[in-house]
Design an enzyme around this catalytic site. Structure first.
Site, mmCIF file in Angstrom:
data_model
loop_
_atom_site.group_PDB
_atom_site.id
_atom_site.type_symbol
_atom_site.label_atom_id
_atom_site.label_comp_id
_atom_site.label_asym_id
_atom_site.label_seq_id
_atom_site.Cartn_x
_atom_site.Cartn_y
_atom_site.Cartn_z
ATOM 1 N N ASN A 161 0.857 -1.190 0.000
ATOM 2 C CA ASN A 161 0.000 0.000 0.000
ATOM 3 C C ASN A 161 0.889 1.234 0.000
ATOM 4 O O ASN A 161 1.763 1.358 0.857
ATOM 5 C CB ASN A 161 -0.915 -0.003 1.236
ATOM 6 C CG ASN A 161 -1.874 1.180 1.247
ATOM 7 O OD1 ASN A 161 -1.452 2.333 1.331
ATOM 8 N ND2 ASN A 161 -3.163 0.902 1.169
ATOM 9 N N THR A 217 -5.139 -0.357 -2.815
ATOM 10 C CA THR A 217 -5.554 0.991 -2.447
ATOM 11 C C THR A 217 -6.802 0.849 -1.583
ATOM 12 O O THR A 217 -7.707 0.062 -1.896
ATOM 13 C CB THR A 217 -5.763 1.896 -3.681
ATOM 14 O OG1 THR A 217 -6.124 3.204 -3.210
ATOM 15 C CG2 THR A 217 -6.818 1.386 -4.638
ATOM 16 N N GLU A 218 -6.806 1.581 -0.468
ATOM 17 C CA GLU A 218 -7.771 1.260 0.592
ATOM 18 C C GLU A 218 -9.225 1.562 0.222
ATOM 19 O O GLU A 218 -10.134 1.152 0.918
ATOM 20 C CB GLU A 218 -7.391 1.934 1.910
ATOM 21 C CG GLU A 218 -7.226 3.436 1.870
ATOM 22 C CD GLU A 218 -5.770 3.848 1.663
ATOM 23 O OE1 GLU A 218 -5.034 3.146 0.943
ATOM 24 O OE2 GLU A 218 -5.384 4.888 2.230
ATOM 25 N N ASN A 219 -9.446 2.281 -0.895
ATOM 26 C CA ASN A 219 -10.828 2.502 -1.317
ATOM 27 C C ASN A 219 -11.385 1.329 -2.124
ATOM 28 O O ASN A 219 -12.407 1.482 -2.793
ATOM 29 C CB ASN A 219 -10.949 3.817 -2.102
ATOM 30 C CG ASN A 219 -10.018 3.869 -3.289
ATOM 31 O OD1 ASN A 219 -8.847 3.533 -3.176
ATOM 32 N ND2 ASN A 219 -10.524 4.270 -4.430
ATOM 33 N N SER A 222 -11.601 -4.157 2.605
ATOM 34 C CA SER A 222 -10.339 -3.497 2.290
ATOM 35 C C SER A 222 -9.527 -3.248 3.557
ATOM 36 O O SER A 222 -8.312 -3.461 3.586
ATOM 37 C CB SER A 222 -10.613 -2.178 1.572
ATOM 38 O OG SER A 222 -9.410 -1.606 1.143
#
Lengths: 228, 236
Positions: free
Chosen positions: A31, A54-56, A96
């Site tokens: 990340n 990607t955390e979204n 996520s």
């Protein structure tokens, strides 16, 4: 203590990203934070397969698209347009962050306002009264990802050290940082404090020490480099 | 017979009441149910508590809801997005309350709320100001902070495709918070790009099962927030 910053010495932004990329292992899930950390993906040595999270809600994130292929519903955590690599997957926010908080992500690279010699990180708020506090996913990342790398300029724009004895800004996490890549050096966080693993070309240990808010230790790699 | 399809946006949001907690899907503009938000502005409910990752951009969508004075409190992780001017101004003048929650904790609080879990422990935010005043507990030598599950009266979300039972699929990273918000709200209201017959979505690809959805409005060509902002638009 503030020492005037000399221009055009040490590593530039690309070189910092490039140096960090050497330490991203083959086969890792990674990340990357907003800013210089994002640039690391461009420099991972050929032959290594790395999967970007990607955390979204995307695993298998690819580079930015051509201008005519931008999709406003395909973005990264910095809300910039991205693409998907073969083998990518989409998922909701709780999944996520389960990847992050459940220690499934191997490496996270992020920026810093301050790092303490115990590895405490401050990167979300100055704590000033009129500041709008905004934390995003930073606290989750440092609490959950196995290895935390920080990329940062060694000093602030006004020349104050960002590597300090203890952070004066509010913490993002305590004892979480493993390694720091600055424009001057690569520095490990060890049980004994900051240990310099590598110096940028033309930079001396003393030069870095003068710009650091606490004592630095020379790593064994420095003696080795001197013998070559 | 189950048919969750509703013809008009105004009917879909008609019962949102003053003081309600409303979860609004989206991460920036991706997944933002902009037509439902604008319908809520027209409807007039005020003193809302809104749960979203951000606080909107420009003067449309969530930013417009805030700018029109309808939001008393925001629960979010990042109220400082580029182009976000409305919230910072109101916050600095003390006209809106902010509960700042780390993004993963926010997602997990919503998930837990939807799954009937009142509280849980997490390592996120331990030793930071965001853990102050919260219960700490040590498991296997590590400290964790207690966080509460989060529920809402309404959720407004956007889907790519829906059927009349409320089964949903999403488009790429527009999914983000929508599936968990659908679980956590008493009444979940969906705007969907296309409405199709029950049975036409492969059960293997349904992301949100219809049990979590109450109302579906079809909006085949939703506005794009960044485009409205680039055109200098505001709402109403």
């Amino acid at each position: 203590m503030s020492v005037a910053k000399q221009q055009n010495i040490g590593w530039g932004r690309e070189e910092m990203a490039k140096r960090t990329a050497l330490d991203i292992p083959d086969g890792s899930y990674v990340n990357l934070g907003i800013g210089i950390p994002e640039m690391v993906a461009q420099y991972v040595p050929e032959g290594r397969e790395v999967i970007y999270h990607t955390e979204n809600g995307l695993l298998g994130m690819g580079p930015a698209p051509a201008e005519d292929e931008v999709d406003p519903e395909l973005i990264n955590a910095g809300k910039k347009a991205v693409t998907v690599n073969p083998g990518a997957s989409f998922f909701h926010h709780a999944d996520s962050f389960a990847m992050i908080r459940g220690q499934h992500i191997d490496v996270c690279v992020l920026g810093a306002m301050q790092v303490s010699e115990q590895g405490d990180l401050a990167n979300w708020s100055t704590g000033e009264a009129d500041a709008i506090p905004a934390v995003g996913g930073a606290m989750d990342l440092v609490a959950g990802v196995k290895t935390i790398y920080v990329i940062t300029q060694h000093c602030t724009k006004s020349g104050e050290p960002k590597l300090v004895e203890s952070c004066s800004y509010p913490l993002t996490g305590k004892a979480v940082v493993d390694r720091i890549y600055t424009d001057l050096a690569v520095i490990d966080v060890t049980a004994d404090g900051f240990m310099v693993a590598e110096l940028a070309p033309g930079i001396s240990f003393d030069y870095v020490q003068q710009r650091t808010g606490c004592k630095l230790l020379p790593g064994p790699q420095l003696a080795e480099a001197a013998n070559h | 017979m189950i048919d969750k399809h509703i013809d008009s946006l105004s009917d879909a949001v008609a019962d949102i009441f003053d003081g309600a907690t409303v979860m609004i899907g989206g991460f920036g503009e991706a997944g933002s149910p902009i037509e439902l938000i604008h319908a809520l502005i027209d409807q007039g409910a005020k003193n809302l508590t809104v749960v979203n990752n951000n606080t909107g951009s420009g003067h449309v969508g969530l930013a417009a809801l805030i700018e029109n004075g309808r939001v008393g409190k925001m629960i979010c992780s990042y109220p400082r997005t580029v182009g976000s001017k409305v919230f910072p101004e109101l916050y600095r003048s003390g006209k809106i309350e902010l509960e700042l929650v780390p993004q993963g904790t926010l997602a997990e609080r919503i998930r837990a709320g939807g799954a009937g879990i009142p509280a849980f422990y997490t390592a996120t935010s331990v030793n930071t100001p965001l853990a102050e005043g919260k219960e700490l507990r040590n498991f296997d030598g590590r400290d964790y902070v207690m966080e509460y599950g989060l529920r809402a009266d309404f959720a407004l979300i956007k889907s790519e495709c829906a059927d009349n039972h409320g089964n949903l699929t999403y488009n790429k990273t527009a999914r983000n918070f929508a599936p968990i918000m659908a679980m956590a709200a008493k009444t979940t209201i969906v705007q969907t790009g296309s409405l199709c017959e029950v049975g036409s979505i492969d059960p293997e690809v349904i992301v949100t099962p219809g049990i979590f959805v109450n109302r579906v409005v079809e909006i085949p060509h939703p506005a794009q927030e960044s485009k409205l902002i680039a055109e200098g638009r505001s709402y109403p």
